[in-house]
Design a protein around this motif. Structure first.
Motif, PDB file in Angstrom:
ATOM      1  N   LYS A 313     -43.970 -44.710  12.860  1.00 31.19           N
ATOM      2  CA  LYS A 313     -42.614 -44.545  13.423  1.00 31.19           C
ATOM      3  C   LYS A 313     -42.461 -45.391  14.687  1.00 31.19           C
ATOM      4  O   LYS A 313     -41.872 -44.976  15.675  1.00 31.19           O
ATOM      5  CB  LYS A 313     -42.315 -43.082  13.726  1.00 31.19           C
ATOM      6  N   TYR A 371     -28.473 -52.204  11.571  1.00 36.62           N
ATOM      7  CA  TYR A 371     -29.106 -51.121  10.812  1.00 36.62           C
ATOM      8  C   TYR A 371     -28.931 -49.750  11.463  1.00 36.62           C
ATOM      9  O   TYR A 371     -29.213 -48.738  10.825  1.00 36.62           O
ATOM     10  CB  TYR A 371     -30.603 -51.396  10.659  1.00 36.62           C
ATOM     11  N   THR A 373     -30.809 -48.655  13.828  1.00 32.52           N
ATOM     12  CA  THR A 373     -32.118 -48.198  14.294  1.00 32.52           C
ATOM     13  C   THR A 373     -33.030 -49.390  14.499  1.00 32.52           C
ATOM     14  O   THR A 373     -32.807 -50.463  13.923  1.00 32.52           O
ATOM     15  CB  THR A 373     -32.757 -47.230  13.277  1.00 32.52           C
ATOM     16  N   ASP A 375     -36.429 -48.419  14.391  1.00 36.40           N
ATOM     17  CA  ASP A 375     -37.638 -47.788  13.869  1.00 36.40           C
ATOM     18  C   ASP A 375     -38.185 -48.641  12.725  1.00 36.40           C
ATOM     19  O   ASP A 375     -37.507 -48.871  11.731  1.00 36.40           O
ATOM     20  CB  ASP A 375     -37.324 -46.374  13.392  1.00 36.40           C
ATOM     21  N   ASP A 377     -40.454 -48.136  10.417  1.00 36.03           N
ATOM     22  CA  ASP A 377     -40.566 -47.481   9.114  1.00 36.03           C
ATOM     23  C   ASP A 377     -39.204 -47.345   8.451  1.00 36.03           C
ATOM     24  O   ASP A 377     -39.064 -47.543   7.241  1.00 36.03           O
ATOM     25  CB  ASP A 377     -41.213 -46.096   9.262  1.00 36.03           C
ATOM     26  N   ALA A 378     -38.184 -47.024   9.253  1.00 37.99           N
ATOM     27  CA  ALA A 378     -36.835 -46.909   8.690  1.00 37.99           C
ATOM     28  C   ALA A 378     -36.308 -48.269   8.261  1.00 37.99           C
ATOM     29  O   ALA A 378     -35.629 -48.400   7.233  1.00 37.99           O
ATOM     30  CB  ALA A 378     -35.899 -46.269   9.707  1.00 37.99           C
ATOM     31  N   GLY A 381     -38.656 -49.571   5.027  1.00 39.67           N
ATOM     32  CA  GLY A 381     -38.683 -48.802   3.800  1.00 39.67           C
ATOM     33  C   GLY A 381     -40.049 -48.881   3.140  1.00 39.67           C
ATOM     34  O   GLY A 381     -41.082 -48.842   3.797  1.00 39.67           O
TER      35      GLY A 381
END
Length: 539
Positions: A313, A371, A373, A375, A377-378, A381
């Motif tokens: 994260k 997007y 964000t 992050d 990981d976000a 994907g």
């Protein structure tokens, strides 16, 4: 030339006052907010033009000589003077500051960060510019301290009022760390002024000048006090912990200026004050400074590797902030070598980091706008964010910024780090060569770790298997899809590619990164004579 330099420092302050006044009827444009943002672009553009004119009029045959000087008595009772000037060390930093501030104002005109009135935003941006430009232009220790402190309040409000999540805590952490460091630094500056009888930085830098009055003990105390204030701003491990929070919470332009300009104020202070004025004290503390710098290089790289791994994260903005800890470690290592090679490398790395990291923070801010964000990981994907396929120009520029930051030969990031390590390979006389060779090896390991995490960033953000559109389902004999439409893969969300204003704001940074990488002599030809004279006691 003299009036140009005075105008470069004073004009942003006048522009900040004007930004708070109502716009004249003929200049309001569509609305008052647009008018004040256009005012910010105009003022920073004029300041940039003035710095370019200053650079064009600079006598490049004598870069070690202070030029465009102003020397006026200000507080006679304390011997404080309004003393301004630029040489080959400060001129590149002045031009880079004006360029980055103009690009931030231009970007904000089209993409104003969410927050209160644009009037206050523009005024704070201009006060911040005035303080940073003054820091690189003043030649009096007390004026240096005032300019050094002047930037804290506008940056605090830029983070606290226009920042993102956790902005209040990050703003308080930023100002508490830097203020506490500055209080200790003031004591060191006062000690030098009282013991030598002057605050004039040019006079103090000569061997046969007032610094002859500074005993070894005084120099030790002065370097320790001044150094604490400078390494907090640099930022040196372990006094760096305010930086990731401030960068993560700050608006895009705040992060650009914090990384591109404010961090350079600390390392510039070492070159302009500590090295020439207190050389004996610096010689004593240099191995410790180099050790902390080497640890910072490794620490910053390992922190980035931890953030970039899947499932961590990790925040991309925070990752770029931690990368600054490592990159500025190379600058501190070059300074600690106390050699012309190392100090020139440090100054080159200062400029390279300002250009490259400024570009990266612009890109990461735009990525968040697209997007919602940062992050990792976000964003990535399961297969990667696939920017190459969704927004190829955006993805290509992000990959360019990443490989420039890892020090790819031919780009600006390479030369500063290489010269800093060369300086550590053969440090100044009297410094332990085995110790500095160890620091050089650690720095070299840091370059490998830097390449690892930045290539992982490119892999996760720019590459991936997400298609542009859902593949067409095969048709049956009746012309209908063989499976229901609901079973077809959903189309990938559209990601806007670079807008015109983004091209305008970011292209100069990319172009200068290439130019400095291919033609390093343009910068080293300015800094080297000035560094030689500074380390030679004015000779």
């Amino acid at each position: 030339m003299q009036f140009l330099l005075v105008g470069v420092v004073v004009l942003p302050l006048l522009g900040a006052l004007a930004a708070l006044l109502p716009a004249p009827p003929g200049l309001k444009g569509k609305n008052p907010d647009q008018a004040v943002l256009r005012h910010g672009v105009t003022v920073t553009g004029v300041v940039l033009a003035a710095t370019v004119a200053l650079a064009a009029g600079f006598d490049h045959a004598q870069p070690a000589r202070m030029q465009a000087t102003t020397d006026i008595s200000w507080i006679p009772a304390l011997g404080i003077r309004i003393h301004l000037g630029v040489d080959g060390i400060s001129l590149p930093l002045v031009v880079m500051t004006a360029l980055l501030t103009f690009l931030c104002a231009l970007y904000s005109y089209f993409h104003m960060p969410t927050g209160p009135s644009p009037k206050a935003f523009v005024a704070l941006l201009l006060v911040l510019e005035a303080g940073t430009l003054a820091t690189f232009a003043v030649l009096d220790l007390m004026l240096f301290f005032l300019a050094f402190e002047m930037v804290l309040i506008p940056m605090y409000f830029l983070i606290a009022r226009w920042g993102g999540a956790g902005k209040q805590a990050a703003a308080w952490k930023f100002i508490l760390y830097t203020l506490l460091g500055s209080v200790v630094m003031l004591l060191g500056l006062l000690l030098i002024g009282v013991k030598s009888g002057t605050f004039d930085m040019v006079a103090l830098a000569t061997d046969n000048g007032p610094k002859a009055q500074l005993s070894h003990t005084v120099q030790l105390l002065a370097v320790l006090a001044i150094g604490i204030g400078l390494v907090v701003k640099s930022p040196m491990w372990p006094l760096h912990s305010w930086l990731p929070d401030a960068h993560t919470a700050a608006p895009t332009v705040g992060s650009v200026l914090l990384a591109g300009v404010l961090l350079k104020m600390g390392t510039y202070g070492f070159v302009r004050i500590a090295l020439p004025i207190t050389p004996e004290g610096m010689h004593t503390y240099a191995p410790y400074l180099a050790a902390f710098a080497a640890v910072g290089i490794i620490y910053g790289s390992l922190a980035c590797l931890a953030l970039v791994r899947k499932g961590a994260k990790g925040d991309l903005k925070r990752l770029i902030a931690y990368s600054s800890v490592g990159h500025m470690g190379f600058v501190l290592l070059g300074i600690a070598s106390m050699t012309p090679t190392g100090v020139n490398g440090a100054l080159f790395a200062n400029i390279a980091h300002g250009l490259i990291t400024g570009l990266l923070f612009f890109l990461v801010g735009a990525l968040k706008d697209r997007y919602g964000t940062t992050d990792l990981d976000a964003l990535a994907g399961t297969t990667g964010a696939a920017l190459y396929g969704k927004a190829p120009r955006f993805g290509g520029l992000l990959a360019f910024g990443a490989v420039a930051s890892l020090g790819l030969p031919g780009l600006a990031g390479f030369w500063g780090e290489m010269l800093a390590m060369f300086g550590a390979f053969r440090p100044a006389a009297g410094l332990s060569r085995p110790a500095f060779l160890t620091f050089m090896v650690l720095a070299g390991l840091g370059t490998l770790l830097t390449a690892a995490y930045l290539l992982l960033v490119v892999r996760r953000v720019c590459m991936g298997g997400t298609p542009h559109l859902a593949p067409t389902a095969p048709l049956g004999a009746d012309g209908d899809p063989e499976r229901p439409a609901a079973e077809a893969p959903a189309p990938a969300p559209a990601v806007p590619d670079l807008a015109r204003y983004e091209y305008a704001a970011w292209s100069p940074l990319a172009a200068l990164t290439v130019l400095a990488g291919l033609w390093p002599a343009a910068l080293l030809g300015l800094t080297d004579p000035a560094v030689q004279q500074l380390l030679g006691g004015g000779k």
